[in-house]
Design an enzyme around this catalytic site. Structure first.
Site, PDB file in Angstrom:
ATOM      1  N   PHE A 109       0.853  -1.194   0.000  1.00 14.60           N
ATOM      2  CA  PHE A 109       0.000   0.000   0.000  1.00 14.60           C
ATOM      3  C   PHE A 109       0.882   1.234   0.000  1.00 14.60           C
ATOM      4  CE2 PHE A 109      -2.342   3.495   1.940  1.00 14.60           C
ATOM      5  CZ  PHE A 109      -3.481   3.513   1.153  1.00 14.60           C
ATOM      6  N   LYS A 154       2.908   9.897   8.172  1.00 10.63           N
ATOM      7  CA  LYS A 154       2.087   9.580   9.335  1.00 10.63           C
ATOM      8  C   LYS A 154       2.527  10.198  10.670  1.00 10.63           C
ATOM      9  CE  LYS A 154      -0.774   5.952   7.578  1.00 10.63           C
ATOM     10  NZ  LYS A 154      -0.374   5.262   6.346  1.00 10.63           N
ATOM     11  N   ASP A 214       9.326   2.509   1.622  1.00  7.11           N
ATOM     12  CA  ASP A 214       8.176   3.270   2.099  1.00  7.11           C
ATOM     13  C   ASP A 214       8.020   3.020   3.600  1.00  7.11           C
ATOM     14  OD1 ASP A 214       5.759   4.367   2.762  1.00  7.11           O
ATOM     15  OD2 ASP A 214       4.680   3.625   0.998  1.00  7.11           O
TER      16      ASP A 214
END
Ligand SMILES: *Cc1c(COP(=O)(O)O)cnc(C)c1O
Length: 391
Positions: free
Chosen positions: A127, A244, A214
């Site tokens: 993702f 995040k 990532d």
């Protein structure tokens, strides 16, 4: 009728206030947060130092645009370089945006190499976000459905399978980069197998391709190191994406790169209006400063070990528990059946969790949780599973 796009399956709760690892709804009910707004609020809610930094900066200067020097942005790049070992940072506003930056670096690297139909190696179950290129890179049919044509130039291999990656590099000389998560988050909380990232890095080096990691979910102390790739000293990424937890809730992301790779983008080649403004950078600087003072990577490792041990001891022999896995405070419990309703059962008991891939309970508590709170998370999750699958 709501005037919002109906893009989220929301739980019927409004959270209006928080304090540390606790959240309160509009009825005054208290919840223990084992999700951190999906790995965002790692310092917990309403942290006084973060609140004060944001308020002070808001009273001073929020935004200038990147037409001038921004001292907070320079300082943040220094701090990110120090904790990551990378050389330079591009500051943007979200995860998907810094994935886009990484993919643009890969395309520029291809241009330098003279590859005119370049491709990036990506993994199954990955993702990387919801912009067109990021969702095209993601190994998730649901987020791609109906959005074709997808952005081209991705070659997908099974996550964790080094032989498959080696074969892909042999079959596809047009590969200019590999983009993977060191611990897959949405994909079911899957840590890369031992040696996988280092092996992938070696393949990238042999084929003049960039190793792009990532760490949007796994970074910022979540797994017990500043970045998950740092668990293995043989992993030397060319590009790392962070977002995040970087702003503890203030939207911000960073694409980190080695010097030669960052140099692929000259003035005018990439940009953003909001990205790296004084407000967001001040918040992120304070986040890193508080994380350092608390020695948060070590705390996340210790609390993560506690949580994994409790779950392992109670659930390992349970016939419906496929696996308890994770790294630091990024923990997943895979079950034998789909259990989307478990997040609602947890909410009824005052615990906020998430279920990903339909069958995997995902726990991402704030990294400031104490031992008693970790015990409470473990107790409730164990009860929920035993209740859903009675012996
Ligand atoms: C959340 C996430 C993204 C996307 O971040 P947004 O801020 O939602 O755009 C990308 N990659 C990973 C690994 C993520 O967990």
């Amino acid at each position: 009728m709501s005037h919002l796009f109906n893009t989220y399956a929301r739980m019927p709760v409004s959270l209006v206030r928080g304090e540390g690892a606790w959240l309160y709804d509009d009825q005054g009910r208290r919840y223990l947060d084992a999700l951190s707004g999906i790995a965002v609020c790692s310092l917990g809610h309403a942290h006084p130092r973060i609140a004060e930094a944001i308020a002070d900066q808001a009273r001073t200067l929020i935004h200038t645009a990147n037409i001038v020097h921004i001292p907070q942005q320079e300082a943040l790049a220094d701090a990110l370089a120090e904790i990551s070992g990378m050389d330079r940072a591009f500051i943007a506003n979200s995860g998907a945006e810094v994935v886009e930056c990484a993919l643009k670096l890969a395309r520029r690297h291809a241009t330098e190499r003279g590859v005119d139909q370049p491709a990036v190696l990506v993994a199954s179950h990955s993702f990387h976000g919801r912009t067109l290129a990021a969702l095209s890179a993601s190994g998730n049919a649901a987020i791609q459905a109906g959005f074709g044509p997808l952005v081209g130039g991705f070659i997908r291999v099974p996550f964790g399978d080094l032989d498959a990656a080696r074969q892909a590099f042999e079959d596809h000389p047009e590969l200019v980069a590999a983009l993977v998560e060191p611990v897959q988050g949405e994909g079911g909380v899957r840590p890369a197998p031992e040696g996988y990232l280092a092996g992938l890095g070696k393949l990238c080096k042999e084929h003049d391709a960039l190793l792009m990691l990532d760490e949007i979910q796994s970074g910022m102390a979540r797994t017990g190191r500043w970045f998950a790739f740092q668990h293995d000293p043989d992993v030397r990424p060319d590009v790392v994406t962070v977002a995040k937890a970087l702003g503890n809730g203030v939207p911000i992301g960073a694409c980190l790169a080695r010097e030669e790779v960052a140099a692929l983008l000259a003035p005018g080649a990439h940009g953003t209006t909001f990205g790296g403004n004084p407000l967001a950078c001040r918040a992120a600087l304070e986040v890193i400063s508080v994380m350092r003072e608390l020695d948060l990577p070590a705390r996340a490792a210790a609390r993560g070990e506690q949580l994994m041990k409790r779950l392992h001891d109670a659930l390992n022999s349970h016939p419906n528990v496929v696996e308890v896995r994770g790294q630091g405070l990024m923990v997943g419990v895979e079950l034998s059946e789909n259990v989307p309703e478990l997040k609602d059962r947890a909410m009824e008991r005052g615990l906020i969790i998430n279920v990903t891939q339909g069958n995997t309970i995902r726990l991402l508590p704030p990294l400031i949780v104490d031992e008693a709170q970790v015990d409470q998370i473990a107790d409730t999750v164990i009860e929920l599973i035993r209740e859903r699958f009675p012996a």
